[in-house]
Design a protein around this motif. Sequence first.
Motif, mmCIF file in Angstrom:
data_model
loop_
_atom_site.group_PDB
_atom_site.id
_atom_site.type_symbol
_atom_site.label_atom_id
_atom_site.label_comp_id
_atom_site.label_asym_id
_atom_site.label_seq_id
_atom_site.Cartn_x
_atom_site.Cartn_y
_atom_site.Cartn_z
ATOM 1 N N ALA A 110 26.130 57.784 62.703
ATOM 2 C CA ALA A 110 26.151 56.806 63.953
ATOM 3 C C ALA A 110 26.065 55.535 63.229
ATOM 4 C CB ALA A 110 24.940 57.093 64.536
ATOM 5 N N ALA A 111 25.462 55.195 62.296
ATOM 6 C CA ALA A 111 25.249 53.650 61.919
ATOM 7 C C ALA A 111 26.669 53.071 61.277
ATOM 8 C CB ALA A 111 24.234 53.596 60.560
ATOM 9 N N ALA A 112 27.542 54.087 60.705
ATOM 10 C CA ALA A 112 28.834 53.771 60.069
ATOM 11 C C ALA A 112 29.594 53.305 61.168
ATOM 12 C CB ALA A 112 29.281 54.827 59.277
ATOM 13 N N ARG A 113 29.548 54.216 62.359
ATOM 14 C CA ARG A 113 30.328 54.099 63.484
ATOM 15 C C ARG A 113 30.040 52.678 64.252
ATOM 16 N NH1 ARG A 113 28.970 59.519 65.685
ATOM 17 N NH2 ARG A 113 30.589 61.113 64.882
ATOM 18 N N ALA A 114 28.790 52.479 64.158
ATOM 19 C CA ALA A 114 28.292 51.119 64.886
ATOM 20 C C ALA A 114 29.007 49.816 63.993
ATOM 21 C CB ALA A 114 26.931 51.012 64.838
ATOM 22 N N LEU A 115 28.757 49.870 62.631
ATOM 23 C CA LEU A 115 29.472 49.016 61.904
ATOM 24 C C LEU A 115 31.192 48.720 62.022
ATOM 25 C CD1 LEU A 115 27.108 49.318 58.968
ATOM 26 C CD2 LEU A 115 26.809 47.275 60.528
#
Length: 638
Positions: A588-593
Motif C-alpha cells: 500500500a505504501a508503494a502504491r501511495a508513493l
Amino acid sequence: MDEKTFDWQQFLTRWSEEWADARARSVDLTEDDLEDRQRRWLGAAPATDADIGRMEARLGCEMPPSYREFLRVSDGWRHAGGFVWMLAGTREADWHEDASGLGETFDEFWGEEDSPEEIRAQVGLWSRALQLDVQSDATYVLLDPEDVGPDGEWAVRVWASWRASDPERYPSFADFMVAMHQEFHQLEAGRDGEQDAATFANGTTRAQDAAVARARVAALGGRHEEAAGLLREAERYGRPRASELLQQLGRLDGPYRVGGRPPHPSDPCFLTELLPLHAADLLGSRRPVDGLRFADADSFPETARAAVDILREMSAGTFRYRPGGAFGEAVDEAREAARWGDTDAAWRILRAAVPVWEPLGPDHIAPVGLLADPVLAPVLTAERRLELLATPRGGEQGPAPAHVGDQDPGGLSWLVRDGGLRPGHSSPSGFRMVLVEGATPDELPVLLGSSPDTALAPPLRRWDISGHHRPGRRTFSSYDDKALLSVGRAGADWSFGLEESPSSFSADRFVSPAQAASAGGGRAVVVWTEWSRPAPLFHVSAARGGTPLYAFTVRDGAVEDVSGTVPAELTPAALGFDTPDMTAHETAAARALDAIADGYGVGLPRLALTEGRLHSFESVSWTRPPAPGEKYLTITMG
C-alpha cells in the motif's frame, strides 16, 4: 605459457647476458660472480639424459617436463631472482622432508576446517616437496609432486621467512623461472638511480618499454583491457611508467591497489589528479593529510601553496576537480547537476565530453581526478567507469562503447522497497520527506530552516550529516524534532528534503511542514514512514499556498486521522492500507508513493541519496511546542 615451445637456451642465454651487462662496472663481486660475468653464463653444463635418469632413480619419480628441459640446458642455476643464489641441478635436488621443521605449524593453520580448498591442499607440503634452493636468503623453492597440472607440470611454491604470507604458487618450473627473471629486472631497474650503478638497458627492457608505449595508445583508444595486459607484464619487469599507467586503469577498472608509489610534484598531473587522489586514499584509511611533505615550501617551492589548498579542501570535502578546457566546462556542468541529486544527467554530460578530454602529459591516460571530487566520484559507478575507459579520448580514435543506462529508477516507490535507502538490506528504511513546488533546493532553508540564518551545508555523505550540523550535541528534548534534511531536485519545478530514520511519529504533537513549505504559493507534500513491527506507519499531508489540502495517517492497518479532501487514488482504502499486515502495508505504501509521483510529476534520486553527497540543513521542528502545563522530557548527556 606453452612449455612445448619455450626456448630454454635462448631464455637462459638472454638472462645471463643481461646479468653480466648489469654487473659490468661492479667491483665487489665474488670470485664466482666474476667468473660468471666473464663467461656471460649463470648456469652450468647441460645435464645428460643419464644424469637426469640417475636423479630420477635416486628420487624415485620422473621430474616434471619443464624442469627436465631446463636441466638439459643447464644443470643448475645461479642468481634465480634476487634471493635465491643457487638453484639445484640433478645432484643437489632432494626431498625436503620437513628439514626446516615448519610443517607442523603450517599444516595446523592450513588444515583448519574453514580454510579454502586451495589452502588445505598445501597440508603436507613441507614433508613431500622437492627442495630446489641450495643457497638463498632464507627462501625455500619447493616443487610439489601432489599439485600436478594436466600437462604433467608440478607447481612450484616459494616461501621466505621474511615475508608474512603463504608460499607463492607458480604453475610450473618454467613459470617460476620467468617470474625470477622478472624479479631480477625489477631489482635492477630499482638500482638505476643508485650512484655508480650501470644503466640497465637491453633487449628485454626496450621491448617492454615499447609495450608500455603501445599500452598508452591502446588505453587512449578505449582498449583498456589490452592496455592493462601489456602494462601488467611491463610492471613485472619493473619498467618505469608501467605502474603509474596501470594505477590509473586500476582506479577506474579495479581492483585498485592502495599504497602505490606516492606522486611527485614534477608530474604534470600532480595538482589536478594525483595529489587529490593520494589525499583521498589517506582520508579513506582515516589517516590525516596534515603535515604531508608536499606542503613543505622548502622542499617544493613551486607547488607547496597549491598543495596546502588542495589538502585543506580534501579534508573539508569541498575539493573540486578542475581539469580545464572543454572537458573542464563539462565537469562544472555535471557537478551542478550532481550536487542537486541528478546523477544520471551528470553522467550524460561527462560521457558526452570524454572524447574531447586531453591528457596533461605522456603518463596521463584518463581523467582519474574525477574520483577525488566528492560530488562527482559517486556518479562514476563501476559500469560507468568501464564505459569511460572504453571511450576513445586524447586524440585517439576507435568505436564508441555501448552506453550504460540511467541508474535512478524514477518515481518514489523505490523508497519503500527492500533495501530502498540502504542497498543490500532486506527491508525498507523509515524516512520523512517534504516535496516543494516552485522552490529551488537552495531556497528550502528560507522556507523551513530552523533559524532565519539557516544555510545549506556543503555536500555531505549521509553518515556525516549529523556530525556536521550538531557537533558535540549533548541535550535532547522530546519536543525538539528538527529534521536534518538532505535536499535536491525532485522534478520539473520541484525540490525535496529527506531525512532517513527519523524519530518516532507522534500523532498528537505532529505539525506538518507542508504549510510552511508551500508559503511561496506552490504545493507541498509531506510523507513520513515507519517500519517498526508490529505497527508500521504511513503519513501523508499536503498544502498549497500555505493552506492545508488533505492529510491522513495509517498505523497497523487502522486510519488514525483524515482531514481535507484526499484524492480518490490516495484514500487509504483505495491503496489497501486496511489490512493489518506488514506485506500489505509495504504494498500500500508503494502504491501511495506511485500515486504521488504520478500525480505531481516528482521523483527522488536513489544514487545520490544512497551513495552520493547532497547539501543539507536543519529544519524547523516537526512537532508543536509543549502546551501550558504539559510535561516533556529533556536529556543532557554527560
